[in-house]
Motif scaffolding. Structure first.
Motif, PDB file in Angstrom:
ATOM      1  N   LEU A  33       0.016 -16.686  45.990  1.00 19.90           N
ATOM      2  CA  LEU A  33       0.489 -17.623  44.969  1.00 19.90           C
ATOM      3  C   LEU A  33       1.906 -17.304  44.509  1.00 19.90           C
ATOM      4  O   LEU A  33       2.652 -18.213  44.129  1.00 19.90           O
ATOM      5  CB  LEU A  33      -0.492 -17.663  43.799  1.00 19.90           C
ATOM      6  N   GLY A  34       2.297 -16.043  44.571  1.00 20.34           N
ATOM      7  CA  GLY A  34       3.691 -15.690  44.273  1.00 20.34           C
ATOM      8  C   GLY A  34       4.643 -16.256  45.308  1.00 20.34           C
ATOM      9  O   GLY A  34       5.745 -16.702  44.998  1.00 20.34           O
ATOM     10  N   GLY A  35       4.218 -16.248  46.569  1.00 21.12           N
ATOM     11  CA  GLY A  35       5.031 -16.831  47.637  1.00 21.12           C
ATOM     12  C   GLY A  35       4.990 -18.352  47.636  1.00 21.12           C
ATOM     13  O   GLY A  35       5.933 -19.015  48.062  1.00 21.12           O
ATOM     14  N   PHE A  36       3.879 -18.919  47.181  1.00 23.90           N
ATOM     15  CA  PHE A  36       3.716 -20.369  47.156  1.00 23.90           C
ATOM     16  C   PHE A  36       4.536 -21.014  46.045  1.00 23.90           C
ATOM     17  O   PHE A  36       5.262 -21.977  46.279  1.00 23.90           O
ATOM     18  CB  PHE A  36       2.228 -20.709  46.992  1.00 23.90           C
ATOM     19  N   THR A  37       4.419 -20.490  44.830  1.00 19.39           N
ATOM     20  CA  THR A  37       5.190 -21.059  43.721  1.00 19.39           C
ATOM     21  C   THR A  37       6.662 -20.703  43.904  1.00 19.39           C
ATOM     22  O   THR A  37       6.996 -19.698  44.511  1.00 19.39           O
ATOM     23  CB  THR A  37       4.683 -20.548  42.361  1.00 19.39           C
ATOM     24  N   THR A  38       7.539 -21.541  43.369  1.00 14.22           N
ATOM     25  CA  THR A  38       8.956 -21.346  43.636  1.00 14.22           C
ATOM     26  C   THR A  38       9.806 -21.800  42.472  1.00 14.22           C
ATOM     27  O   THR A  38      10.352 -22.897  42.475  1.00 14.22           O
ATOM     28  CB  THR A  38       9.377 -22.065  44.926  1.00 14.22           C
ATOM     29  N   PHE A  39       9.897 -20.952  41.482  1.00 14.03           N
ATOM     30  CA  PHE A  39      10.715 -21.312  40.331  1.00 14.03           C
ATOM     31  C   PHE A  39      12.203 -21.149  40.632  1.00 14.03           C
ATOM     32  O   PHE A  39      13.027 -21.742  39.960  1.00 14.03           O
ATOM     33  CB  PHE A  39      10.254 -20.547  39.087  1.00 14.03           C
ATOM     34  N   SER A  40      12.558 -20.414  41.668  1.00 15.29           N
ATOM     35  CA  SER A  40      13.969 -20.333  42.045  1.00 15.29           C
ATOM     36  C   SER A  40      14.426 -21.661  42.657  1.00 15.29           C
ATOM     37  O   SER A  40      15.534 -22.131  42.376  1.00 15.29           O
ATOM     38  CB  SER A  40      14.212 -19.174  43.020  1.00 15.29           C
ATOM     39  N   THR A  41      13.585 -22.286  43.472  1.00 16.16           N
ATOM     40  CA  THR A  41      13.931 -23.599  44.031  1.00 16.16           C
ATOM     41  C   THR A  41      13.995 -24.635  42.921  1.00 16.16           C
ATOM     42  O   THR A  41      14.850 -25.516  42.920  1.00 16.16           O
ATOM     43  CB  THR A  41      12.908 -24.017  45.106  1.00 16.16           C
ATOM     44  N   ILE A  68      -7.676  -7.814  45.781  1.00 13.32           N
ATOM     45  CA  ILE A  68      -7.819  -9.274  45.688  1.00 13.32           C
ATOM     46  C   ILE A  68      -6.652  -9.882  44.898  1.00 13.32           C
ATOM     47  O   ILE A  68      -5.995 -10.810  45.364  1.00 13.32           O
ATOM     48  CB  ILE A  68      -9.163  -9.661  45.037  1.00 13.32           C
ATOM     49  N   ARG A  69      -6.408  -9.383  43.688  1.00 17.46           N
ATOM     50  CA  ARG A  69      -5.338  -9.944  42.863  1.00 17.46           C
ATOM     51  C   ARG A  69      -3.960  -9.733  43.493  1.00 17.46           C
ATOM     52  O   ARG A  69      -3.169 -10.677  43.551  1.00 17.46           O
ATOM     53  CB  ARG A  69      -5.372  -9.383  41.443  1.00 17.46           C
ATOM     54  N   PRO A  70      -3.661  -8.548  44.014  1.00 22.92           N
ATOM     55  CA  PRO A  70      -2.341  -8.415  44.646  1.00 22.92           C
ATOM     56  C   PRO A  70      -2.164  -9.340  45.854  1.00 22.92           C
ATOM     57  O   PRO A  70      -1.096  -9.921  46.032  1.00 22.92           O
ATOM     58  CB  PRO A  70      -2.287  -6.945  45.069  1.00 22.92           C
ATOM     59  N   PHE A  71      -3.213  -9.504  46.666  1.00 24.80           N
ATOM     60  CA  PHE A  71      -3.099 -10.372  47.839  1.00 24.80           C
ATOM     61  C   PHE A  71      -2.963 -11.835  47.444  1.00 24.80           C
ATOM     62  O   PHE A  71      -2.012 -12.519  47.847  1.00 24.80           O
ATOM     63  CB  PHE A  71      -4.301 -10.194  48.775  1.00 24.80           C
ATOM     64  N   LEU A  72      -3.917 -12.323  46.644  1.00 22.42           N
ATOM     65  CA  LEU A  72      -3.908 -13.743  46.293  1.00 22.42           C
ATOM     66  C   LEU A  72      -2.901 -14.087  45.201  1.00 22.42           C
ATOM     67  O   LEU A  72      -2.191 -15.092  45.302  1.00 22.42           O
ATOM     68  CB  LEU A  72      -5.310 -14.188  45.855  1.00 22.42           C
ATOM     69  N   GLY A  73      -2.845 -13.285  44.140  1.00 30.73           N
ATOM     70  CA  GLY A  73      -1.979 -13.593  43.004  1.00 30.73           C
ATOM     71  C   GLY A  73      -0.519 -13.312  43.267  1.00 30.73           C
ATOM     72  O   GLY A  73       0.322 -14.213  43.246  1.00 30.73           O
ATOM     73  N   VAL A  74      -0.213 -12.047  43.518  1.00 30.73           N
ATOM     74  CA  VAL A  74       1.185 -11.662  43.737  1.00 30.73           C
ATOM     75  C   VAL A  74       1.678 -12.172  45.082  1.00 30.73           C
ATOM     76  O   VAL A  74       2.782 -12.716  45.189  1.00 30.73           O
ATOM     77  CB  VAL A  74       1.349 -10.123  43.654  1.00 30.73           C
ATOM     78  N   GLY A  75       0.845 -12.033  46.115  1.00 27.12           N
ATOM     79  CA  GLY A  75       1.251 -12.419  47.457  1.00 27.12           C
ATOM     80  C   GLY A  75       1.215 -13.917  47.704  1.00 27.12           C
ATOM     81  O   GLY A  75       2.250 -14.588  47.692  1.00 27.12           O
TER      82      GLY A  75
END
Length: 160
Positions: free
Chosen positions: A95-103, A86-93
């Protein structure tokens, strides 16, 4: 060292995490989640682009909302939901893909290059402050919402 911090190697059933086939499953769910999160972010950035010289409201909102969702997720994973993926899919995957601190950093560089250093500084500080506040507030609210509640005991003769 396990690839998934939700795994406790002291628990025999969790040791399966070290098996190579489990690693592929973990990488698969992170990748699938990352694709979904990145597509959602791309759709929002395409629908609401940042005009030159302006505050990056779309990326700001994505990062703040994403951080709040991460705060909610971490409480739910620790206190409510069970499952190693659950955490790897939702958190790392997702939400990690959704948030964008590089942009976000790229936007700051562009604002400075466009001659808007004050806007860039406001964006830099505002995003950090709002993101940290969002994750903290979301965690606190979620902790409060999922806390165990004591049953209400009525005194004899008291109306219910």
């Amino acid at each position: 060292m396990p690839m998934n911090c939700d795994v406790d190697l002291a628990i025999p059933a969790h040791r399966a995490e070290m098996h190579p086939s489990s690693r592929w499953a973990l990488l698969g769910v992170i990748s699938a989640g990352g694709v979904l999160g990145a597509l959602a972010r791309y759709a929002l950035e395409t629908a609401f682009p940042r005009p030159a010289g302006t505050f990056g409201w779309t990326v700001f909102t994505i990062n703040v909302v994403g951080c709040a969702l991460i705060g909610i997720l971490m409480v739910l994973v620790q206190r409510v939901w069970r499952g190693q993926l659950i955490r790897p899919f939702l958190g790392v995957g997702v939400l990690g893909g959704f948030t964008t601190f590089s942009t976000y950093i790229g936007d700051i560089q562009v604002m400075i290059a466009e001659g808007h250093p004050r806007t860039a500084l406001a964006y830099l500080a505002g995003t950090l402050f709002a993101a940290l506040l969002a994750v903290w507030a979301a965690m606190e609210l979620t902790i409060w919402l999922v806390r165990p509640r004591a049953p209400v005991i009525h005194a004899p003769g008291q109306r219910r």
